[in-house]
Design a protein around this motif. Structure first.
Motif, PDB file in Angstrom:
ATOM      1  N   THR A   6       0.846  -1.194   0.000  1.00 27.40           N
ATOM      2  CA  THR A   6       0.000   0.000   0.000  1.00 27.40           C
ATOM      3  C   THR A   6       0.882   1.245   0.000  1.00 27.40           C
ATOM      4  O   THR A   6       0.956   1.976   0.980  1.00 27.40           O
ATOM      5  CB  THR A   6      -0.935   0.028   1.234  1.00 27.40           C
ATOM      6  OG1 THR A   6      -0.131  -0.117   2.427  1.00 27.40           O
ATOM      7  CG2 THR A   6      -1.953  -1.079   1.169  1.00 27.40           C
ATOM      8  N   PRO A   7       1.610   1.506  -1.097  1.00 30.56           N
ATOM      9  CA  PRO A   7       2.464   2.689  -1.138  1.00 30.56           C
ATOM     10  C   PRO A   7       1.627   3.956  -1.188  1.00 30.56           C
ATOM     11  O   PRO A   7       0.430   3.926  -1.477  1.00 30.56           O
ATOM     12  CB  PRO A   7       3.263   2.502  -2.421  1.00 30.56           C
ATOM     13  CG  PRO A   7       2.366   1.690  -3.294  1.00 30.56           C
ATOM     14  CD  PRO A   7       1.639   0.765  -2.369  1.00 30.56           C
ATOM     15  N   GLY A  58       6.805   8.357   8.286  1.00 30.79           N
ATOM     16  CA  GLY A  58       8.042   8.140   7.548  1.00 30.79           C
ATOM     17  C   GLY A  58       8.242   9.167   6.453  1.00 30.79           C
ATOM     18  O   GLY A  58       7.387  10.017   6.190  1.00 30.79           O
ATOM     19  N   ALA A  59       9.399   9.094   5.795  1.00 38.26           N
ATOM     20  CA  ALA A  59       9.706  10.008   4.704  1.00 38.26           C
ATOM     21  C   ALA A  59       8.890   9.642   3.470  1.00 38.26           C
ATOM     22  O   ALA A  59       8.622   8.465   3.197  1.00 38.26           O
ATOM     23  CB  ALA A  59      11.194   9.959   4.384  1.00 38.26           C
ATOM     24  N   LEU A  60       8.500  10.645   2.704  1.00 42.76           N
ATOM     25  CA  LEU A  60       7.745  10.410   1.475  1.00 42.76           C
ATOM     26  C   LEU A  60       8.657   9.855   0.383  1.00 42.76           C
ATOM     27  O   LEU A  60       9.814  10.260   0.273  1.00 42.76           O
ATOM     28  CB  LEU A  60       7.118  11.714   0.983  1.00 42.76           C
ATOM     29  CG  LEU A  60       6.038  12.335   1.859  1.00 42.76           C
ATOM     30  CD1 LEU A  60       5.616  13.674   1.275  1.00 42.76           C
ATOM     31  CD2 LEU A  60       4.846  11.411   2.011  1.00 42.76           C
ATOM     32  N   PRO A  61       8.140   8.952  -0.450  1.00 42.39           N
ATOM     33  CA  PRO A  61       8.940   8.476  -1.590  1.00 42.39           C
ATOM     34  C   PRO A  61       9.080   9.558  -2.641  1.00 42.39           C
ATOM     35  O   PRO A  61       8.220  10.438  -2.773  1.00 42.39           O
ATOM     36  CB  PRO A  61       8.112   7.296  -2.118  1.00 42.39           C
ATOM     37  CG  PRO A  61       6.699   7.644  -1.749  1.00 42.39           C
ATOM     38  CD  PRO A  61       6.794   8.346  -0.423  1.00 42.39           C
ATOM     39  N   ALA A  62      10.173   9.506  -3.400  1.00 43.44           N
ATOM     40  CA  ALA A  62      10.376  10.481  -4.476  1.00 43.44           C
ATOM     41  C   ALA A  62       9.270  10.337  -5.513  1.00 43.44           C
ATOM     42  O   ALA A  62       8.810   9.228  -5.803  1.00 43.44           O
ATOM     43  CB  ALA A  62      11.738  10.266  -5.116  1.00 43.44           C
ATOM     44  N   PRO A  85       4.615   7.231  -6.394  1.00 46.90           N
ATOM     45  CA  PRO A  85       4.706   5.962  -7.129  1.00 46.90           C
ATOM     46  C   PRO A  85       3.464   5.080  -7.016  1.00 46.90           C
ATOM     47  O   PRO A  85       3.155   4.330  -7.937  1.00 46.90           O
ATOM     48  CB  PRO A  85       5.924   5.283  -6.487  1.00 46.90           C
ATOM     49  CG  PRO A  85       6.755   6.414  -5.983  1.00 46.90           C
ATOM     50  CD  PRO A  85       5.776   7.455  -5.520  1.00 46.90           C
ATOM     51  N   GLY A  86       2.745   5.180  -5.895  1.00 54.04           N
ATOM     52  CA  GLY A  86       1.573   4.329  -5.712  1.00 54.04           C
ATOM     53  C   GLY A  86       0.298   4.861  -6.322  1.00 54.04           C
ATOM     54  O   GLY A  86      -0.757   4.225  -6.198  1.00 54.04           O
ATOM     55  N   HIS A  87       0.355   6.015  -6.988  1.00 48.18           N
ATOM     56  CA  HIS A  87      -0.832   6.558  -7.635  1.00 48.18           C
ATOM     57  C   HIS A  87      -1.148   5.738  -8.885  1.00 48.18           C
ATOM     58  O   HIS A  87      -0.251   5.150  -9.501  1.00 48.18           O
ATOM     59  CB  HIS A  87      -0.617   8.025  -8.013  1.00 48.18           C
ATOM     60  CG  HIS A  87      -1.866   8.839  -7.995  1.00 48.18           C
ATOM     61  ND1 HIS A  87      -2.423   9.328  -6.837  1.00 48.18           N
ATOM     62  CD2 HIS A  87      -2.689   9.229  -9.004  1.00 48.18           C
ATOM     63  CE1 HIS A  87      -3.522   9.991  -7.137  1.00 48.18           C
ATOM     64  NE2 HIS A  87      -3.709   9.932  -8.450  1.00 48.18           N
ATOM     65  N   ARG A  88      -2.417   5.716  -9.279  1.00 47.00           N
ATOM     66  CA  ARG A  88      -2.827   4.955 -10.467  1.00 47.00           C
ATOM     67  C   ARG A  88      -3.194   5.891 -11.607  1.00 47.00           C
ATOM     68  O   ARG A  88      -3.809   6.931 -11.415  1.00 47.00           O
ATOM     69  CB  ARG A  88      -4.029   4.057 -10.166  1.00 47.00           C
ATOM     70  CG  ARG A  88      -3.765   2.962  -9.140  1.00 47.00           C
ATOM     71  CD  ARG A  88      -4.963   2.037  -9.046  1.00 47.00           C
ATOM     72  NE  ARG A  88      -4.799   1.035  -8.013  1.00 47.00           N
ATOM     73  CZ  ARG A  88      -5.303   1.139  -6.781  1.00 47.00           C
ATOM     74  NH1 ARG A  88      -6.001   2.220  -6.444  1.00 47.00           N
ATOM     75  NH2 ARG A  88      -5.113   0.183  -5.900  1.00 47.00           N
ATOM     76  N   CYS A 110       4.132   2.917 -10.265  1.00 48.34           N
ATOM     77  CA  CYS A 110       5.347   2.183  -9.900  1.00 48.34           C
ATOM     78  C   CYS A 110       5.369   0.788 -10.508  1.00 48.34           C
ATOM     79  O   CYS A 110       6.445   0.238 -10.762  1.00 48.34           O
ATOM     80  CB  CYS A 110       5.493   2.108  -8.382  1.00 48.34           C
ATOM     81  SG  CYS A 110       4.154   1.258  -7.502  1.00 48.34           S
ATOM     82  N   ASP A 111       4.206   0.205 -10.759  1.00 49.51           N
ATOM     83  CA  ASP A 111       4.158  -1.143 -11.334  1.00 49.51           C
ATOM     84  C   ASP A 111       4.315  -1.112 -12.850  1.00 49.51           C
ATOM     85  O   ASP A 111       4.746  -2.102 -13.448  1.00 49.51           O
ATOM     86  CB  ASP A 111       2.836  -1.825 -10.982  1.00 49.51           C
ATOM     87  CG  ASP A 111       2.642  -1.981  -9.493  1.00 49.51           C
ATOM     88  OD1 ASP A 111       3.659  -2.215  -8.797  1.00 49.51           O
ATOM     89  OD2 ASP A 111       1.505  -1.860  -9.011  1.00 49.51           O
TER      90      ASP A 111
END
Length: 211
Positions: A6-7, A58-62, A85-88, A110-111
């Protein structure tokens, strides 16, 4: 890119979102603004969560940055879309129908990316992701591409005000999807990665995204 089940999802800095008043930077949007959806006309924003850390602290992903092809005044490609990255995004390709029996589907960026990791942007400064909460899970226009609004899974991780929880139908829809409301299947991470491997090497992620 991001192997978490669940990013984080969300729209990044400077992303232009299509409203009834025209395109606006995501930073300018507020509850009540009406966004242009792909399937249901204009719909109002109920709430926007702005994350500078993950909900768990936590820190946010780039972010992943995309150039849909617009050329700026100096001949440069203008940056139109930054997403977590986890957005669709909404993708379309003939092989989707062959493999999954659908013309279009939502898949996490991301996928679908062939990059091993998001590229750092030294000009970005402080990172904030903007999560748009609407009555339903919609497909909206951001950066001239069709992407999702915040879904129920991500919304459940946010500290939403009680009035927003009462107004949104995201969680009820997740339990009992309204017939015909969301016409796009959502690819699982494994399905999206497998489909990406089937695509010819010359097909870029931008080629797959539905403008």
């Amino acid at each position: 890119m991001n192997d978490s089940p669940t990013p984080i999802s969300g729209l990044g800095p400077g992303t232009m979102v299509l409203t009834l008043e025209g395109e606006m930077p995501v930073e300018w949007l507020a509850p009540g603004d009406r966004l242009v959806t792909r399937d249901h006309g204009s719909k109002p924003i109920l709430h926007i969560s702005r994350l500078r850390r993950t909900p768990e602290g936590g820190a946010l992903p780039a972010p992943m940055t995309f150039h849909p092809g617009e050329v700026g005044p100096q001949g440069e490609l203008t940056e139109k879309l930054r997403v977590a990255p986890g957005h669709r995004g909404l993708i379309r390709h003939p092989q989707l129908h062959e493999v999954f029996g659908t013309e279009q589907a939502l898949a996490r960026f991301c996928d679908m990316s062939r990059r091993n990791r998001a590229r750092k942007d030294p000009t970005l400064g402080g990172l904030t992701y903007h999560l748009i909460i609407m009555e339903h899970h919609e497909v909206i226009n951001a950066g001239s591409l069709w992407v999702e609004s915040t879904d129920a899974e991500m919304a459940a991780r946010l500290d939403l005000p009680p009035a927003v929880l009462r107004a949104t139908k995201l969680f009820a829809d997740a339990e009992h999807p309204p017939e015909g409301y969301t016409p796009y299947p959502v690819l699982t991470p494994d399905q999206a990665r497998a489909f990406r491997e089937l695509c010819p090497q010359e097909v870029s992620l931008l080629d797959l995204l539905t403008a």
